[in-house]
Design a protein around this motif. Structure first.
Motif, PDB file in Angstrom:
ATOM      1  N   GLN A 104      38.679 -15.338   6.085  1.00 30.59           N
ATOM      2  CA  GLN A 104      39.963 -16.037   6.015  1.00 30.59           C
ATOM      3  C   GLN A 104      40.830 -15.442   4.899  1.00 30.59           C
TER       4      GLN A 104
ATOM      5  N   GLN B 237      31.002 -16.169   4.175  1.00 30.29           N
ATOM      6  CA  GLN B 237      31.575 -15.080   4.960  1.00 30.29           C
ATOM      7  C   GLN B 237      32.824 -15.548   5.705  1.00 30.29           C
ATOM      8  N   LYS B 238      32.805 -16.763   6.207  1.00 32.58           N
ATOM      9  CA  LYS B 238      33.989 -17.293   6.879  1.00 32.58           C
ATOM     10  C   LYS B 238      35.164 -17.383   5.909  1.00 32.58           C
ATOM     11  N   GLN B 239      34.878 -17.828   4.665  1.00 34.10           N
ATOM     12  CA  GLN B 239      35.929 -17.879   3.652  1.00 34.10           C
ATOM     13  C   GLN B 239      36.442 -16.475   3.329  1.00 34.10           C
TER      14      GLN B 239
END
Length: 147
Positions: A131, A126-128
């Motif tokens: 981003q 999810q962070k990727q």
């Protein structure tokens, strides 16, 4: 005397225009100019070439829309991915309850440990995604603001 019905016979066809376009002009283009003209015509999304030409001649605004298939595909895939991610989140509590009620404490803890690892991987994904979405909005954000 004629009855009222016969005196008001209707003519067939459409009503005549108030200001019909009667004047005609012909232009000749070489192959390169014709290809450029056709590409501009397709981009304008007009259906009639004469309307496109008159809008070009009289400086009427010409609507040109460019659709980037890569951007559209990325947006659609991210949307479906976010939907799948939400579905996983909604099922998370159900999985924990099922583990707690159907397995012994030791086995449930072992499965919860595996679930925790998978959850951490999902958080990293999810962070990727966030981003990549931020990069996408910085690069193509002007396209979304116009809509």
């Amino acid at each position: 005397m004629k009855p009222n019905n016969e005196s008001k016979k209707r003519k067939g066809g459409r009503h005549p225009k108030a200001d019909p376009a009667k004047h005609r002009y012909v232009i000749y283009l070489n192959s390169a100019d014709n290809a450029r003209f056709l590409s501009l015509f397709e981009q304008s999304e007009k259906t009639i070439k004469a309307h496109f030409i008159t809008s070009c001649i009289f400086n009427k605004p010409i609507k040109v829309v460019k659709i980037d298939k890569g951007v559209q595909d990325y947006y659609m895939r991210m949307t479906t991915f976010f939907g799948q991610y939400r579905a996983i989140g909604t099922n998370y509590n159900q999985i924990v309850k099922a583990l707690k009620s159907n397995f012994s404490e030791k086995k449930a803890l072992a499965f919860l440990y595996k679930l925790e690892k998978a959850t951490l991987e999902l958080v990293a994904l999810q962070k990727q995604m966030m981003q990549l979405t931020d990069e996408f909005e910085q690069k193509y954000g002007h396209l979304w603001l116009q809509k």
